[in-house]
Scaffold this motif. Structure first.
Motif, short mmCIF file in Angstrom:
data_model
loop_
_atom_site.label_atom_id
_atom_site.label_comp_id
_atom_site.label_asym_id
_atom_site.label_seq_id
_atom_site.Cartn_x
_atom_site.Cartn_y
_atom_site.Cartn_z
N GLY A 351 69.82 71.26 40.60
CA GLY A 351 70.35 70.17 41.42
C GLY A 351 71.07 70.61 42.67
N LEU A 352 70.69 71.76 43.22
CA LEU A 352 71.32 72.26 44.45
C LEU A 352 70.40 71.98 45.63
N GLY A 353 70.33 70.73 46.02
CA GLY A 353 69.43 70.35 47.11
C GLY A 353 69.81 71.02 48.42
N MET A 354 68.81 71.23 49.28
CA MET A 354 69.06 71.83 50.59
C MET A 354 68.38 71.00 51.66
N LYS A 355 69.14 70.56 52.65
CA LYS A 355 68.59 69.77 53.74
C LYS A 355 67.76 70.67 54.65
N ASN A 356 66.66 70.11 55.15
CA ASN A 356 65.81 70.83 56.10
C ASN A 356 66.01 70.21 57.47
N VAL A 372 48.24 67.62 53.29
CA VAL A 372 47.46 68.33 52.28
C VAL A 372 48.39 68.88 51.20
N LEU A 373 49.46 69.52 51.63
CA LEU A 373 50.41 70.11 50.68
C LEU A 373 51.07 69.02 49.84
N LEU A 374 51.45 67.92 50.48
CA LEU A 374 52.12 66.83 49.77
C LEU A 374 51.22 66.23 48.69
N SER A 375 49.90 66.26 48.91
CA SER A 375 48.98 65.68 47.93
C SER A 375 48.98 66.45 46.61
N PHE A 376 49.38 67.73 46.65
CA PHE A 376 49.41 68.54 45.42
C PHE A 376 50.80 68.58 44.77
N ILE A 377 51.80 68.00 45.42
CA ILE A 377 53.17 68.06 44.91
C ILE A 377 53.36 67.29 43.60
N PRO A 378 52.80 66.06 43.44
CA PRO A 378 53.01 65.35 42.17
C PRO A 378 52.59 66.14 40.94
N SER A 379 51.43 66.81 40.99
CA SER A 379 50.98 67.59 39.82
C SER A 379 51.90 68.79 39.59
N PRO A 389 61.64 67.37 46.83
CA PRO A 389 61.81 66.48 47.99
C PRO A 389 61.05 66.98 49.21
N GLU A 390 60.88 66.11 50.19
CA GLU A 390 60.10 66.47 51.38
C GLU A 390 60.77 67.59 52.17
N ASP A 391 62.10 67.75 52.05
CA ASP A 391 62.77 68.85 52.74
C ASP A 391 62.20 70.19 52.28
N GLU A 392 61.99 70.33 50.96
CA GLU A 392 61.44 71.57 50.41
C GLU A 392 59.96 71.72 50.78
N VAL A 393 59.23 70.60 50.78
CA VAL A 393 57.82 70.64 51.17
C VAL A 393 57.71 71.14 52.61
N ARG A 559 53.21 53.62 47.43
CA ARG A 559 53.81 54.72 46.65
C ARG A 559 53.86 56.00 47.48
N ARG A 560 52.77 56.25 48.21
CA ARG A 560 52.73 57.45 49.07
C ARG A 560 53.81 57.38 50.14
N GLU A 561 54.04 56.20 50.69
CA GLU A 561 55.05 56.03 51.75
C GLU A 561 56.45 56.31 51.22
N LYS A 562 56.68 55.98 49.96
CA LYS A 562 58.00 56.22 49.36
C LYS A 562 58.26 57.72 49.16
N LEU A 563 57.18 58.49 49.00
CA LEU A 563 57.32 59.94 48.85
C LEU A 563 57.86 60.57 50.13
N SER A 564 57.30 60.16 51.26
CA SER A 564 57.69 60.72 52.56
C SER A 564 57.14 59.83 53.66
N SER A 565 57.95 59.59 54.67
CA SER A 565 57.55 58.71 55.77
C SER A 565 56.29 59.23 56.47
N THR A 566 55.39 58.31 56.83
CA THR A 566 54.16 58.69 57.55
C THR A 566 54.30 58.46 59.05
#
Length: 653
Positions: A351-356, A372-379, A389-393, A559-566
């Protein structure tokens, strides 16, 4: 003038009785010594006024004496200075005061400390409450008592650390004097200096050195921990977690660091706090240098966490199949991303999040790689049982993008030339040597005579010819030089080469892929929508009714939009759903009657993407054209101004 001194002067100007230094220090959330230093600075500031003077009386305090006229003039001058306590800055300072207060604090006291009205503070409290809730912290409001923050110690520190980072802008990787002034009441400059020095000593013992950003972040986290320990607060850590951490080399280093700080700061660091410091070492960003590749690769890989290395191998393989299969052979990508992912995994698990700080730019500049990378994150999240989180992505995207640019560089097309020389071998070799020295990246295919030139052109297809004799038939661009290639001709050749490069690399600025995929029956020029989810629903419904997607596509896009803004910049957003819900490829376009808020950005053009094709180049071209469109002000203006669907399509021509 420093904002705190300005606040102190305001208090003195509005007080007709003596004020105790202790009371002033409590009002301004700083030490009595700081108040005394500020009073000395104000003595110098007031020298320009004939009657204004700060009077000091033992056991009474301080009082500002002077005529009403000069006091009013000074008030007017101070009020004309731009306020530093406004907007987001005020919001952060309110949170800072709440998180550093040992007891309940009233809105009026906060208002006095920040020199704003009580109403201004009250208006910010709902926003403050919402922000604190994202850290599992609660703002407790008690009538006639005041405001107090309550919640787990870990979350308290995490929130305070983020406030410090935003106030001090530690993305600059250094805490200067102005920043330390801002943080008075949170971090003591003397302690900061000691902690940073000890962290840098530890850094020299790590397998992979820390980044500058990590050193500053670690320093801030440890300084906050020291402050909280001194106040009697401590992190609670389960015994099983401590047992696991004891096996790590970082635990020994955290123990050594704690022992040094105990001696220098007169503090006892509990075992659970050593575990907490260990977690920060494990989760810190590290630097990956080329020397790690130049050394024996097996040894470098052996130093990397094998769990992280295994997951990165799988991820790189998946991404390479979509973007470029050569990515999987890039050792620098595998090693560098594994080192990064090891730290990221530790951050996420604990739980040590880091802002990007670069996430917005990363998404705008490298949208295709990000998607492309985000599409593989759920699995990956499902396998690891953590949220990524998208900061890490975003940080991971940088590793992939660097690899893609290395590939691009290795495939970079260097211009090929033939030297046509009618003189002897010695002269031709001299000319070839001079040209190689002048333009080392240029590929010299051969030096030939006029009679062999035509055959060589047909076989080798050079980009241009450098000739020592005039040619009757110019089959390819040609530059004429003398055999000895004097200085003025060297400049001539270089200019010719650069012009040839530009001509060779020119790309069309049109939008062929967009035009091919946008269907006129899916262009809607006057959509009146209340928010982004409303727009997504409208466009998805139209695509469904026109047999482009299934009915589930719209919900999937939400659902995709909630993951990260487009949002991609230029007032454009590109929502999209799962490829399995696409019947045929197409793009629906919505131009809104008025801009709407899209994750804190204003959007008026929405391209809903339904891309069923798996051709890598087509997908790359689509995202490339969208990236160009974002910067194409001329076309964007046309798209906003046109009145018909036909004119809208023609704007891309």
């Amino acid at each position: 003038m420093h904002s705190r001194r300005s606040q102190l002067l305001h208090i003195l100007l509005n007080t007709k009785e003596y004020s105790a230094v202790m009371s002033l220090s409590e009002m301004l959330y700083c030490s009595e010594k700081t108040i005394r230093n500020d009073l000395k600075a104000l003595d110098e500031y007031l020298q320009d006024y004939q009657t204004l003077k700060i009077i000091r009386r033992p056991s009474l305090g301080v009082l500002l004496e002077g005529t009403d006229r000069e006091k009013n003039n000074l008030k007017h001058k101070l009020n004309m200075e731009p306020s530093k306590m406004s907007g987001n800055n005020l919001f952060l300072h309110i949170i800072k005061l709440l998180l550093t207060s040992d007891e309940a604090v009233s809105s009026q006291r906060i208002a006095n400390a920040l020199y704003v009205s009580k109403g201004t503070v009250s208006a910010k409290l709902t926003e403050v409450e919402q922000w604190l809730s994202t850290y599992n912290l609660e703002l407790i409001r008690r009538p006639n008592v005041g405001l107090k923050v309550d919640g787990p110690e870990r979350d308290w520190r995490r929130a305070l650390s983020d406030v410090v980072e935003q106030l001090a802008d530690v993305d600059s990787f250094v805490l200067n004097l102005d920043q330390l002034h801002l943080l008075e009441g949170v971090l003591h400059p003397y302690e900061i200096a000691i902690i940073e020095n000890e962290v840098r000593k530890i850094d020299r013992q790590l397998e992979f050195p820390l980044t500058d950003q990590s050193i500053v972040n670690l320093t801030v986290h440890i300084a906050i921990a020291i402050k909280r320990i001194k106040k009697g607060f401590r992190i609670e850590m389960p015994e099983y977690e401590l047992i696991k951490l004891r096996e790590k080399k970082e635990f020994l280093l955290a123990t050594f660091l704690s022992e040094e700080l105990e001696q220098k700061l007169s503090i006892k660091v509990p075992l659970s706090e050593i575990g907490y410091i260990t977690l920060h070492f494990l989760g810190a960003h590290v630097r990956f240098a080329k020397e790690h590749l130049n050394a024996e690769l097996d040894k470098t890989i052996g130093k990397i966490d094998q769990e992280a290395f295994r997951y990165v191998q799988q991820l790189v393989k998946k991404v390479s199949l979509v973007i470029d299969e050569q990515l999987y052979n890039d050792q620098e990508l595998l090693v560098g991303l594994s080192i990064h992912f090891h730290s990221a995994l530790n951050r996420l698990k604990h739980g040590l999040g880091m802002k990007n700080p670069m996430i917005k730019e990363i998404k705008n500049m490298y949208r295709y790689t990000f998607e492309v990378l985000l599409s593989f994150i759920p699995s990956l999240e499902q396998e690891l049982q953590v949220d990524i989180p998208e900061d890490e992505v975003g940080y991971m995207v940088l590793h992939f993008q660097a690899a893609l640019e290395r590939l691009e560089k290795s495939r970079k097309y260097n211009l090929k030339t033939i030297i046509v020389c009618a003189t002897g071998a010695g002269t031709s070799k001299l000319l070839e040597a001079k040209l190689s020295s002048l333009l080392p990246e240029m590929i010299i295919l051969d030096t030939v005579s006029i009679s062999h030139m035509k055959k060589m052109i047909q076989e080798q297809k050079p980009d241009f010819i450098i000739s020592t004799v005039p040619l009757k038939e110019k089959l390819v661009p040609t530059v004429i030089v003398s055999p000895l290639l004097p200085l003025h001709e060297q400049k001539k050749v270089m200019e010719f080469y650069e012009n040839s490069k530009q001509l060779n690399s020119q790309k069309s600025t049109a939008y062929p892929t967009l035009l091919k995929k946008i269907s006129s029956d899916l262009i809607f020029l006057n959509i009146n929508a209340k928010d982004k989810m409303d727009v997504i629903q409208i466009l998805a419904q139209n695509m469904y009714e026109n047999d482009y997607v299934t009915k589930k596509f719209g919900e999937d896009a939400k659902r995709r939009e909630k993951l990260s803004s487009t949002y991609i910049g230029g007032g454009i957003a590109i929502p999209h759903g799962n490829v399995h819900e696409i019947i045929q490829s197409g793009i629906a376009v919505g131009r809104l009657t008025h801009p709407i808020n899209w994750s804190n950005e204003k959007v008026q053009l929405v391209f809903m993407l339904a891309n069923k094709e798996i051709a890598k180049e087509d997908v790359k071209k689509l995202f490339s054209e969208l990236a160009i469109l974002v910067e194409d002000e001329k076309v964007l203006k046309k798209l906003q101004d046109v009145g018909t669907v036909e004119e809208f399509c023609n704007a891309f021509q």
